[in-house]
Enzyme design. Structure first.
Site, PDB file in Angstrom:
ATOM      1  N   ARG A 241       0.983  -1.192  -0.114  1.00 36.27           N
ATOM      2  CA  ARG A 241      -0.060  -0.029   0.020  1.00 36.27           C
ATOM      3  C   ARG A 241       0.885   1.307   0.115  1.00 36.27           C
ATOM      4  O   ARG A 241       1.648   1.265   0.641  1.00 36.27           O
ATOM      5  CB  ARG A 241      -0.821   0.002   1.254  1.00 36.27           C
ATOM      6  CG  ARG A 241      -1.830  -0.882   1.347  1.00 36.27           C
ATOM      7  CD  ARG A 241      -3.153  -0.427   0.070  1.00 36.27           C
ATOM      8  NE  ARG A 241      -4.415  -1.385   0.304  1.00 36.27           N
ATOM      9  CZ  ARG A 241      -4.528  -2.747  -0.403  1.00 36.27           C
ATOM     10  NH1 ARG A 241      -3.576  -2.734  -1.283  1.00 36.27           N
ATOM     11  NH2 ARG A 241      -5.631  -3.401  -0.196  1.00 36.27           N
ATOM     12  N   GLU A 270      -3.679   7.717  -4.277  1.00 39.98           N
ATOM     13  CA  GLU A 270      -4.189   7.154  -5.629  1.00 39.98           C
ATOM     14  C   GLU A 270      -5.432   7.808  -6.125  1.00 39.98           C
ATOM     15  O   GLU A 270      -6.191   7.913  -5.181  1.00 39.98           O
ATOM     16  CB  GLU A 270      -4.251   5.601  -5.225  1.00 39.98           C
ATOM     17  CG  GLU A 270      -2.829   4.750  -5.026  1.00 39.98           C
ATOM     18  CD  GLU A 270      -3.326   3.415  -4.931  1.00 39.98           C
ATOM     19  OE1 GLU A 270      -4.127   2.937  -4.971  1.00 39.98           O
ATOM     20  OE2 GLU A 270      -2.047   2.649  -4.424  1.00 39.98           O
ATOM     21  N   HIS A 289      -1.929   0.567  -9.557  1.00 42.41           N
ATOM     22  CA  HIS A 289      -2.552  -0.682  -8.686  1.00 42.41           C
ATOM     23  C   HIS A 289      -3.044  -1.674  -9.257  1.00 42.41           C
ATOM     24  O   HIS A 289      -4.144  -2.040  -9.281  1.00 42.41           O
ATOM     25  CB  HIS A 289      -3.561   0.193  -7.796  1.00 42.41           C
ATOM     26  CG  HIS A 289      -3.908  -0.550  -6.482  1.00 42.41           C
ATOM     27  ND1 HIS A 289      -3.984  -0.046  -5.275  1.00 42.41           N
ATOM     28  CD2 HIS A 289      -3.790  -1.728  -6.205  1.00 42.41           C
ATOM     29  CE1 HIS A 289      -4.166  -0.888  -4.019  1.00 42.41           C
ATOM     30  NE2 HIS A 289      -4.183  -2.169  -4.686  1.00 42.41           N
TER      31      HIS A 289
HETATM   32  P1  NAP Z   1      -0.455 -11.483   4.727  1.00 42.21           P
HETATM   33  O1  NAP Z   1      -0.400 -13.042   4.213  1.00 42.21           O
HETATM   34  O2  NAP Z   1      -1.419 -11.275   5.956  1.00 42.21           O
HETATM   35  O3  NAP Z   1       1.025 -11.063   4.988  1.00 42.21           O
HETATM   36  C1  NAP Z   1       1.392 -10.101   5.584  1.00 42.21           C
HETATM   37  C2  NAP Z   1       2.737 -10.062   6.136  1.00 42.21           C
HETATM   38  O4  NAP Z   1       3.059  -8.834   6.749  1.00 42.21           O
HETATM   39  C3  NAP Z   1       2.521 -11.051   7.349  1.00 42.21           C
HETATM   40  O5  NAP Z   1       3.419 -12.117   7.204  1.00 42.21           O
HETATM   41  C4  NAP Z   1       3.002 -10.083   8.705  1.00 42.21           C
HETATM   42  O6  NAP Z   1       3.899 -10.915   9.653  1.00 42.21           O
HETATM   43  C5  NAP Z   1       3.883  -9.120   7.898  1.00 42.21           C
HETATM   44  N1  NAP Z   1       3.543  -7.854   8.711  1.00 42.21           N
HETATM   45  C6  NAP Z   1       2.478  -7.187   9.494  1.00 42.21           C
HETATM   46  N2  NAP Z   1       2.977  -6.245  10.073  1.00 42.21           N
HETATM   47  C7  NAP Z   1       4.102  -6.038   9.916  1.00 42.21           C
HETATM   48  C8  NAP Z   1       5.099  -5.051  10.311  1.00 42.21           C
HETATM   49  N3  NAP Z   1       4.975  -4.062  11.176  1.00 42.21           N
HETATM   50  N4  NAP Z   1       6.493  -5.077   9.942  1.00 42.21           N
HETATM   51  C9  NAP Z   1       6.686  -6.192   9.074  1.00 42.21           C
HETATM   52  N5  NAP Z   1       6.061  -7.053   8.646  1.00 42.21           N
HETATM   53  C10 NAP Z   1       4.537  -6.950   9.036  1.00 42.21           C
HETATM   54  O7  NAP Z   1      -1.127 -10.776   3.637  1.00 42.21           O
HETATM   55  P2  NAP Z   1      -0.774 -11.014   1.945  1.00 42.21           P
HETATM   56  O8  NAP Z   1      -2.129 -11.688   1.577  1.00 42.21           O
HETATM   57  O9  NAP Z   1       0.502 -11.300   1.898  1.00 42.21           O
HETATM   58  O10 NAP Z   1      -1.087  -9.364   1.702  1.00 42.21           O
HETATM   59  C11 NAP Z   1      -0.153  -8.403   2.015  1.00 42.21           C
HETATM   60  C12 NAP Z   1      -0.717  -7.110   1.482  1.00 42.21           C
HETATM   61  O11 NAP Z   1      -0.518  -6.948   0.215  1.00 42.21           O
HETATM   62  C13 NAP Z   1      -2.082  -6.859   1.950  1.00 42.21           C
HETATM   63  O12 NAP Z   1      -2.171  -6.294   2.919  1.00 42.21           O
HETATM   64  C14 NAP Z   1      -2.272  -5.685   0.730  1.00 42.21           C
HETATM   65  O13 NAP Z   1      -2.377  -4.319   1.426  1.00 42.21           O
HETATM   66  C15 NAP Z   1      -1.328  -5.868  -0.266  1.00 42.21           C
HETATM   67  N6  NAP Z   1      -1.910  -6.029  -1.363  1.00 42.21           N
HETATM   68  C16 NAP Z   1      -1.786  -5.562  -2.573  1.00 42.21           C
HETATM   69  C17 NAP Z   1      -2.241  -5.638  -3.950  1.00 42.21           C
HETATM   70  C18 NAP Z   1      -1.909  -4.781  -4.861  1.00 42.21           C
HETATM   71  O14 NAP Z   1      -2.762  -4.763  -5.961  1.00 42.21           O
HETATM   72  N7  NAP Z   1      -0.931  -4.284  -5.139  1.00 42.21           N
HETATM   73  C19 NAP Z   1      -2.910  -6.828  -4.137  1.00 42.21           C
HETATM   74  C20 NAP Z   1      -2.952  -7.787  -3.108  1.00 42.21           C
HETATM   75  C21 NAP Z   1      -2.542  -7.384  -1.868  1.00 42.21           C
HETATM   76  P3  NAP Z   1       3.744 -10.504  11.066  1.00 42.21           P
HETATM   77  O15 NAP Z   1       2.346 -10.600  11.590  1.00 42.21           O
HETATM   78  O16 NAP Z   1       4.814 -11.729  11.716  1.00 42.21           O
HETATM   79  O17 NAP Z   1       4.458  -8.981  11.166  1.00 42.21           O
END
Ligand code: NAP
Length: 330
Positions: A241, A270, A289
């Protein structure tokens, strides 16, 4: 479109595939914002009263004012995995479960992260613009030379579903993979990734790629201090994000040559304003995005969001729930 009967009413804030609307229509009466642009805030507030369900997008800000207008809401279902646009604690306090769409977009978003990493390192967009502008005179030994991904060190911030899918791909490029997040992941060794703290990751990586959610903790996670810790030859890639990066600090670091480039699928705000300095920097690739934007994945996201919504309307636990604390047993 608004044909209403005595069954529950659901507000859908954007046009989604017809089959998905038909599936919801078997359980509820639909109130659909048919525009291609986000539903205007006034319309959202005006249409919500009486709705039991809200099917929304990441462009809709769901805050206490919206929840007040939607005082009959029993479920909110968002067609995205990230829910930073929704005040989750306010929803939980009102007993409203919030659904999201994890998993179905993981591989597609990881593909795009790789595309951005490669496009930025290998100057793909700049090279395509160069040729279209008629600037290609002849093959030159050092023209448009970029940097290698293979055998480089890549630092992944946020080693969740998407971060791991990126790591899986990077193994094919023989990369040395580092990751950081709040706690180490037991799966990391299998993926050949080493857990380090953020300063070590920043100082050691040729590519830093962001895959954490936007939260109070991660807003501005990469600011002037962190950019200064990165290597001068390194690039920063963001498919998480926009506000995870302090964008003003990024512009400064790029302009001063403190880092080599950036690949951004997400920005703050955005859409990115057309006069943003980032858009005139050749070493920066900015995309609108499109992380999850394939026909198959967007369709699956729309279907999953419908499944969440229909479960919520029926008073069942949502298959994919962003605020588990809403259920008393959690
Ligand atoms: P996920 O499986 O929940 O993974 C997020 C990871 O971030 C977790 O392993 C978590 O580990 C870590 N995290 C949380 N807080 C953190 C912090 N303070 N510092 C460092 N790491 C941290 O989520 P996902 O499905 O991979 O998606 C991740 C993000 O990608 C989404 O939330 C969304 O905003 C973004 N996204 C963007 C697009 C796009 O179109 N560009 C598409 C899909 C998703 P810990 O809890 O151990 O810290």
């Amino acid at each position: 479109m608004a044909s209403e009967s005595s069954q529950a009413t659901v507000l859908v804030t954007r046009r989604v595939p017809r089959a998905v609307l038909d599936a919801i229509a078997r359980h509820a009466t639909l109130r659909i914002w048919e525009g291609d642009n986000p539903i205007p805030r006034e319309t959202l507030l005006e249409w919500l009263p009486g709705c039991a369900g809200l099917y929304c997008m990441l462009t809709d800000r769901i805050d206490p004012e919206v929840l007040d207008a939607g005082s009959s809401l029993r479920v909110i279902s968002q067609m995205a995995v990230g829910v930073d646009n929704i005040d989750l604690s306010a929803c939980t306090a009102r007993g409203i479960p919030v659904g999201n769409t994890p998993g179905v977009l993981t591989e597609t978003t990881a593909d795009l992260a790789l595309a951005l990493i490669l496009a930025t390192l290998r100057r793909v967009i700049e090279s395509a613009a160069f040729i279209k502008a008629g600037q290609w005179v002849t093959w030159r030994p050092m023209e448009l030379v970029g940097r290698d991904l293979h055998h480089s060190t890549v630092g992944i911030i946020g080693f969740g579903r998407i971060g791991k899918a990126v790591a899986k791909r990077l193994r094919g490029f023989d990369c040395h993979i580092l990751y950081t997040q709040r706690s180490p992941d037991p799966d990391a060794a299998r993926l050949g990734a080493a857990y380090v703290d953020l300063p070590t990751l920043l100082a050691s990586s040729d590519v830093v790629t962001l895959h954490c959610p936007l939260t109070v903790e991660t807003r501005g996670l990469i600011g002037a201090r962190e950019l200064a810790q990165m290597r001068q030859e390194a690039i920063l890639v963001n498919t998480s994000r926009g506000p995870v990066i302090d964008q003003a600090a990024l512009v400064e670091a790029l302009a001063a040559g403190r880092i080599a480039g950036a690949g951004l699928d997400v920005t703050d705000p955005e859409p990115i304003p057309s006069d943003s300095p980032l858009l005139s920097m050749p070493q920066v690739v900015v995309l609108p995005h499109i992380g999850s934007a394939t026909i198959a994945t967007r369709t699956k996201m729309a279907e999953l969001a419908a499944d969440n919504l229909i479960a919520g309307l029926a008073g069942k636990r949502l298959p994919h729930l962003a605020n588990p604390a809403v259920y008393p047993e959690a």
